[in-house]
Design a protein around this motif. Structure first.
Motif, short mmCIF file in Angstrom:
data_model
loop_
_atom_site.label_atom_id
_atom_site.label_comp_id
_atom_site.label_asym_id
_atom_site.label_seq_id
_atom_site.Cartn_x
_atom_site.Cartn_y
_atom_site.Cartn_z
N ALA A 1 40.06 46.18 45.70
CA ALA A 1 39.32 46.85 44.63
C ALA A 1 40.16 46.93 43.36
O ALA A 1 39.67 46.68 42.24
CB ALA A 1 38.91 48.25 45.08
N GLU A 2 41.43 47.25 43.50
CA GLU A 2 42.31 47.35 42.34
C GLU A 2 42.51 45.98 41.69
O GLU A 2 42.49 45.86 40.46
CB GLU A 2 43.66 47.91 42.77
N LEU A 3 42.67 44.95 42.52
CA LEU A 3 42.89 43.61 41.99
C LEU A 3 41.69 43.12 41.20
O LEU A 3 41.83 42.45 40.17
CB LEU A 3 43.18 42.65 43.15
N LEU A 4 40.48 43.46 41.67
CA LEU A 4 39.26 42.94 41.06
C LEU A 4 38.64 43.91 40.05
O LEU A 4 37.63 43.58 39.43
CB LEU A 4 38.25 42.60 42.15
N GLY A 5 39.24 45.09 39.92
CA GLY A 5 38.70 46.05 38.97
C GLY A 5 37.32 46.55 39.35
O GLY A 5 36.44 46.70 38.50
N PRO B 1 34.18 33.78 35.39
CA PRO B 1 34.45 34.39 34.08
C PRO B 1 35.18 35.72 34.26
O PRO B 1 35.02 36.39 35.29
CB PRO B 1 33.05 34.57 33.49
N ALA B 2 35.95 36.10 33.27
CA ALA B 2 36.76 37.31 33.38
C ALA B 2 35.94 38.54 33.73
O ALA B 2 36.38 39.40 34.49
CB ALA B 2 37.52 37.54 32.07
N ASP B 3 34.71 38.62 33.21
CA ASP B 3 33.87 39.79 33.48
C ASP B 3 33.09 39.65 34.78
O ASP B 3 32.25 40.50 35.09
CB ASP B 3 32.92 40.06 32.31
N ARG B 4 33.36 38.59 35.53
CA ARG B 4 32.70 38.37 36.82
C ARG B 4 33.73 38.19 37.93
O ARG B 4 33.42 37.64 38.98
CB ARG B 4 31.78 37.15 36.75
N ARG B 5 34.92 38.68 37.73
CA ARG B 5 35.98 38.48 38.72
C ARG B 5 35.67 39.13 40.06
O ARG B 5 36.19 38.73 41.10
CB ARG B 5 37.32 38.99 38.18
N GLN B 6 34.77 40.12 40.06
CA GLN B 6 34.39 40.78 41.30
C GLN B 6 33.68 39.83 42.27
O GLN B 6 33.60 40.11 43.47
CB GLN B 6 33.50 41.98 41.01
N SER B 7 33.20 38.71 41.75
CA SER B 7 32.54 37.72 42.60
C SER B 7 33.48 37.11 43.62
O SER B 7 33.03 36.50 44.59
CB SER B 7 31.94 36.60 41.73
N ALA C 1 44.54 34.07 45.92
CA ALA C 1 43.58 35.03 45.38
C ALA C 1 43.40 34.80 43.88
O ALA C 1 42.28 34.82 43.37
CB ALA C 1 44.04 36.45 45.66
N ASP C 2 44.50 34.59 43.17
CA ASP C 2 44.43 34.32 41.73
C ASP C 2 43.65 33.04 41.47
O ASP C 2 42.92 32.93 40.48
CB ASP C 2 45.83 34.23 41.15
#
Length: 222
Positions: A63-67, A32-38, A24-25
């Motif tokens: 959800a918690e992992l991806l913020g 990008p850090a601000d697109r980790r939800q992708s 997963a990591d």
């Protein structure tokens, strides 16, 4: 599309295995850090490979992992039918294609075998080892009727071959995947009818290229 809901009975918790978390990591790092939800779809797939299905606690962990908001993860999991929302067979998840080409070629007979040996569709078998479903087109129409079992396609099936496949899984064996009539990919039954000359593929029909040593390009006229 029918409404897809989470199973009524849910585990109390979920934890990523060490291997699943590492993968997963790896996926998260691709964005990008601000697109980790992708990374939500591949992570849900990893969870399904770990657990066999996607439980409500696993969606919250994602959800918690991806913020991201839990509802966003729920939307993804309930939209894509590749994600199982309740426990499935530990030995085999059998998805029989029921779209027109497969139905015309005998998919109904395959489903009768599944119902006879496993039970009603979309219901976990009594021993917890099998689930079967009717699904829409899986894109192997030439090799109809067919089914996806776990991660692989089983093609050109009959009632007899489907029964044997189920028996093999029940016995702890790994049935051969692919065509059950010896077809290569989507070639015609009995083998190719055109483009059969081996020289078309081994390079022997190619004309040799003549290389002139130390050749110089012709000069343009002044």
């Amino acid at each position: 599309m029918s409404v897809r809901r989470l199973a009524k009975v849910q585990p109390t918790s979920f934890a990523f295995s060490e291997a699943t978390k590492a993968k997963a990591d790896w996926w998260i790092a691709k964005y990008p850090a601000d697109r980790r939800q992708s990374a939500v779809i591949p992570i849900l797939w990893l969870i399904q490979k770990q657990e066999g299905w996607c439980s409500e606690p696993s969606l919250r962990a994602t959800a918690e992992l991806l913020g991201m908001a839990y509802i966003r993860v729920l939307e993804v999991a309930t939209f894509y039918t590749m994600f199982m929302l309740e426990p499935v067979g530990t030995s085999a998840l059998i998805q029989v294609c029921g779209t027109t080409p497969c139905m015309l070629r005998g998919a109904g007979d395959l489903m009768k075998v599944c119902k006879s040996k496993i039970g009603p569709k979309d219901v976990l078998s009594a021993d917890g080892r099998f689930t079967w479903q009717e699904v829409e087109c899986l894109g192997a129409c030439v090799n109809a009727p067919m089914a996806q079992i776990n991660d692989y396609y089983f093609e050109d099936l009959t009632a007899e071959s489907m029964a044997q496949i189920i028996d093999d899984f029940a016995a702890g064996k790994t049935p051969e995947r692919g065509s059950y009539i010896g077809r290569t990919n989507s070639a015609p039954d009995g083998g190719p009818l055109t483009l059969k000359d081996p020289s078309l593929y081994d390079g022997s029909a190619a004309k040799p290229i003549t290389v002139i040593p130390n050749s110089q390009p012709a000069k343009e006229p002044a």
